[in-house]
Design a protein around this motif. Structure first.
Motif, short mmCIF file in Angstrom:
data_model
loop_
_atom_site.label_atom_id
_atom_site.label_comp_id
_atom_site.label_asym_id
_atom_site.label_seq_id
_atom_site.Cartn_x
_atom_site.Cartn_y
_atom_site.Cartn_z
N ARG A 170 0.84 -1.20 0.00
CA ARG A 170 0.00 0.00 0.00
C ARG A 170 0.87 1.26 0.00
O ARG A 170 0.54 2.26 -0.63
CB ARG A 170 -0.89 0.03 1.24
CG ARG A 170 -1.89 -1.10 1.27
CD ARG A 170 -2.85 -0.92 2.44
NE ARG A 170 -3.98 -0.08 2.08
CZ ARG A 170 -4.73 0.57 2.95
NH1 ARG A 170 -4.46 0.50 4.23
NH2 ARG A 170 -5.74 1.29 2.54
N MET A 173 2.00 1.83 -3.42
CA MET A 173 0.88 2.35 -4.21
C MET A 173 0.71 3.85 -3.96
O MET A 173 0.49 4.63 -4.90
CB MET A 173 -0.39 1.59 -3.81
CG MET A 173 -1.61 1.93 -4.61
SD MET A 173 -2.98 0.81 -4.18
CE MET A 173 -3.47 1.45 -2.58
N ALA A 174 0.85 4.23 -2.70
CA ALA A 174 0.73 5.66 -2.36
C ALA A 174 1.83 6.45 -3.06
O ALA A 174 1.57 7.53 -3.61
CB ALA A 174 0.84 5.84 -0.84
N ARG A 176 3.37 5.72 -5.86
CA ARG A 176 3.07 5.82 -7.28
C ARG A 176 1.94 6.83 -7.54
O ARG A 176 1.96 7.56 -8.54
CB ARG A 176 2.72 4.45 -7.86
CG ARG A 176 3.95 3.57 -8.03
CD ARG A 176 3.60 2.23 -8.65
NE ARG A 176 2.82 1.42 -7.72
CZ ARG A 176 1.72 0.77 -8.06
NH1 ARG A 176 1.25 0.83 -9.29
NH2 ARG A 176 1.08 0.05 -7.18
N ALA A 177 0.97 6.86 -6.62
CA ALA A 177 -0.13 7.83 -6.76
C ALA A 177 0.42 9.26 -6.64
O ALA A 177 0.05 10.15 -7.40
CB ALA A 177 -1.22 7.58 -5.72
N GLU A 180 2.12 10.43 -9.67
CA GLU A 180 1.23 10.81 -10.77
C GLU A 180 0.57 12.16 -10.50
O GLU A 180 0.47 12.99 -11.41
CB GLU A 180 0.18 9.74 -10.99
CG GLU A 180 -0.49 9.96 -12.32
CD GLU A 180 -1.25 8.74 -12.80
OE1 GLU A 180 -0.83 7.61 -12.50
OE2 GLU A 180 -2.27 8.94 -13.47
N ASP A 181 0.09 12.38 -9.30
CA ASP A 181 -0.58 13.65 -9.00
C ASP A 181 -0.62 13.88 -7.49
O ASP A 181 -1.38 13.24 -6.78
CB ASP A 181 -2.00 13.66 -9.56
CG ASP A 181 -2.63 15.04 -9.53
OD1 ASP A 181 -2.47 15.74 -8.50
OD2 ASP A 181 -3.26 15.44 -10.51
N ALA A 185 -3.51 12.79 -4.73
CA ALA A 185 -3.09 11.84 -3.71
C ALA A 185 -3.48 12.35 -2.32
O ALA A 185 -3.97 11.60 -1.47
CB ALA A 185 -1.58 11.60 -3.79
N MET A 188 -7.01 11.83 -1.42
CA MET A 188 -7.34 10.46 -1.05
C MET A 188 -6.86 10.13 0.37
O MET A 188 -6.91 8.99 0.80
CB MET A 188 -6.70 9.48 -2.04
CG MET A 188 -7.24 9.58 -3.44
SD MET A 188 -9.01 9.23 -3.50
CE MET A 188 -9.64 10.77 -4.13
N ILE A 190 -3.71 10.59 1.53
CA ILE A 190 -2.30 10.20 1.61
C ILE A 190 -1.47 11.36 2.16
O ILE A 190 -1.52 12.47 1.64
CB ILE A 190 -1.78 9.78 0.22
CG1 ILE A 190 -2.52 8.55 -0.28
CG2 ILE A 190 -0.27 9.52 0.26
CD1 ILE A 190 -2.24 8.18 -1.72
N ILE A 192 1.44 13.08 2.00
CA ILE A 192 2.49 13.03 0.98
C ILE A 192 3.87 13.26 1.56
O ILE A 192 4.84 12.69 1.10
CB ILE A 192 2.22 13.98 -0.21
CG1 ILE A 192 2.12 15.42 0.25
CG2 ILE A 192 0.99 13.58 -0.97
CD1 ILE A 192 2.18 16.39 -0.94
N TYR A 195 5.32 9.87 2.75
CA TYR A 195 5.73 8.91 1.72
C TYR A 195 6.84 9.46 0.84
O TYR A 195 7.67 8.71 0.33
CB TYR A 195 4.52 8.45 0.92
CG TYR A 195 3.69 7.50 1.74
CD1 TYR A 195 4.10 6.19 1.92
CD2 TYR A 195 2.58 7.94 2.43
CE1 TYR A 195 3.40 5.32 2.73
CE2 TYR A 195 1.86 7.10 3.25
CZ TYR A 195 2.27 5.78 3.39
OH TYR A 195 1.58 4.94 4.21
#
Lengths: 297, 244
Positions: A170, A173-174, A176-177, A180-181, A185, A188, A190, A192, A195
């Motif tokens: 997970r 995944m965070a 990679r999210a 992307e943006d 993120a 959602m 996350i 940031i 991570y």
């Protein structure tokens, strides 16, 4: 005319080197994707890693391998502390975030290089290891030098662990999210900063430990960093900016190019050949040799 | 004022005297707003500040002055990653899906703040019940889906957060005209499940069919608020701000 034995040996050496370059390239590419920073300090992390090997290996019975766990921990912590600073200079009301990131990491690189030069002087330092002698000879193929083989195994293992985290957890995944943006993120839920810190820490840890191996194979020198920064650029440009799987291929191409150039042309001309390749790739296929980079249109 | 707490017991999202902007440029000049049961629409011309206002509700744009509350919770100054945990999900303009992630990963990112794997599984099943078309697309990269299916991913991902209130920033923008009705149909499915929706739309005619309450913004101020029935009598307003 071509000596087949020498030829296969160069291929072996090149492939084995490629294994460690991949770990540098993947981390560098991830830092670009997640933090949106082109990290000029990447080569200096290699250099500092090599010097930690040179300084600490004598403490551990002249065995550079034993330094690796320490380097991993120290670089992970240092990386996760440096990341918030990068985040700070590249966000908020500051104009030209990419330029701010470049200036910051360029300053960091200069600081690291200057510090090591001041403390240890300009001379080469060896990273001792029992692996430096010996090799496994496969009849009809060539010799697999132990140190390069262990290095490649470490590089590939590091890469696999890194990829597993990125694509099967997970947290990955965070990351990679975020790559992307960032804004979406956050929407959602996350965190940031957290991570991004983990990603930068993991990248620094892999790069620093790659430095220990590179120090063992070649040597540790305060001026060595720039070459590895250039290597990292070579790999991401060849791979296509932000396209991770391409980095694996690019790392292998880099190892082979270095190996062949050093033997058939001259060790001094490796960078020249690499930049000639980058130049052609950028002209012909700006989105990398596989055409899947972020700048592909 | 209606509290907005109907049978579903969804808290009211309210904003009082919101002032905000970018750098030194003020966009919002004291907006007061309250979400209602069903769909609360925010209309207004380009540059009216409606998108900025939505971003003060989800924490992307910092509030200079005023307060944002959700039920009893004060969300003024809260970060986006906190706000979503209180039950407010955003569908950004264009859907905001993560194209390089698979459809299933997109849904899982929506439940990122949920640790209970069983709960995540339940929600995923729920989303697939509402959007069965996604069932056999789970392994595909989200960017490879059609526009309508991407909209489902975006709505489904928002549902995965477990939110009761959904902030939709121009969901019909960028969709092919024939898909716009479908998009609004998908939003209706959310409402039917008891969700509260705050909807920003350029496509006023289509959105009015869903609207339970309407705000019209212009130049960063509320020009009208009331049920959609009242709006039809405001010919001048409709023409001036909405071009109807």
């Amino acid at each position: 005319m071509v000596d087949i034995g020498l030829f296969t040996q160069i291929v072996i050496n090149g492939l084995l080197l490629g294994g460690i370059y991949i770990t540098i390239g993947v981390g560098f590419s991830l830092a670009f994707g997640v933090l949106e920073v082109v990290d000029f300090a990447v080569g200096e992390y290699v250099m500092v890693g090599a010097f930690m090997g040179a300084v600490l290996a004598p403490v551990f019975g002249a065995e550079g391998i034993f330094v690796i766990p320490i380097v991993l921990v120290v670089f992970f912590l240092a990386g996760s502390l440096i990341q918030p600073l990068i985040h700070h200079v590249t966000t908020g009301d500051r104009p030209h975030p990419l330029l701010m990131g470049l200036v910051f990491t360029f300053g960091l690189a200069t600081f690291l290089r200057g510090s090591v030069l001041t403390i240890f002087g300009p001379n080469n330092q060896d990273v001792p290891s029992s692996l430096l002698t010996g090799g496994v000879t496969v009849p009809g193929v060539g010799t697999f030098p132990v140190v390069r083989t262990v290095t490649a195994v470490f590089g590939v293992t590091g890469l696999l662990v890194f990829m597993y985290y990125l694509y099967r957890t997970r947290g990955g995944m965070a990351i990679r999210a975020i790559a992307e943006d960032r804004t979406n993120a956050r929407l959602m839920g996350i965190n940031i900063n957290r991570y991004q810190s983990i990603a930068y820490g993991a990248y620094a840890a892999l790069t620093g430990s790659a430095g220990v191996f590179i120090g063992m194979i070649f040597t540790a020198n305060p001026g060595m960093g720039l070459q590895y920064t250039a290597f990292a650029f070579f790999m991401v440009v060849l791979a296509g900016m932000g396209y991770l799987p391409g980095v694996i291929l690019a790392g292998i191409v880099l190892g082979l190019t270095q190996s062949f150039t050093a033997v058939y042309i001259s060790g001094n001309l490796v960078l020249l050949v690499l930049f000639a390749i980058i130049y052609v790739v950028l002209l012909v296929s700006p989105a990398g040799i596989l055409g899947k980079g972020e700048w592909a249109t | 004022m209606s509290g907005g707490n109907g049978s579903k017991d969804v808290p009211t999202l309210s904003a009082t005297g919101i002032e905000a902007g970018y750098d030194r440029h003020q966009v919002l000049h004291g907006i007061t707003f309250e979400s209602r049961d069903g769909v609360t629409c925010i209309f207004g011309p380009n540059g009216s500040g409606k998108s900025t206002f939505l971003k003060t509700l989800n924490g992307i744009v910092p509030v200079w002055d005023g307060t944002v509350t959700y039920g009893d919770v004060d969300l003024t100054g809260a970060k986006p990653e906190e706000i979503v945990t209180h039950g407010i999900a955003t569908l950004p303009q264009g859907g905001g899906i993560f194209g390089s992630l698979s459809v299933e990963e997109n849904l899982e990112v929506g439940a990122f703040t949920v640790d209970d794997a069983a709960a995540i599984g339940d929600r995923k099943a729920e989303v697939l019940e509402v959007f069965p078309a996604l069932e056999d697309k789970l392994g595909q990269k989200a960017r490879d889906l059609s526009g309508g299916q991407q909209m489902m991913v975006s709505l489904g991902r928002a549902m995965m957060t477990g939110a009761d209130t959904f902030l939709l920033d121009e969901p019909s923008a960028g969709l092919a005209p024939r898909l716009v009705d479908d998009a609004f149909g998908l939003i209706e499915r959310l409402v039917d499940r008891g969700a509260q929706v705050v909807l920003i739309e350029q496509n006023v005619r289509a959105a009015l069919r869903l609207a339970d309450y309407v705000y019209i913004l212009a130049e960063g101020e509320v020009q009208f608020n009331g049920p959609p029935e009242d709006l039809s009598e405001e010919d001048e307003l409709m023409e001036l701000y909405l071009g109807l």
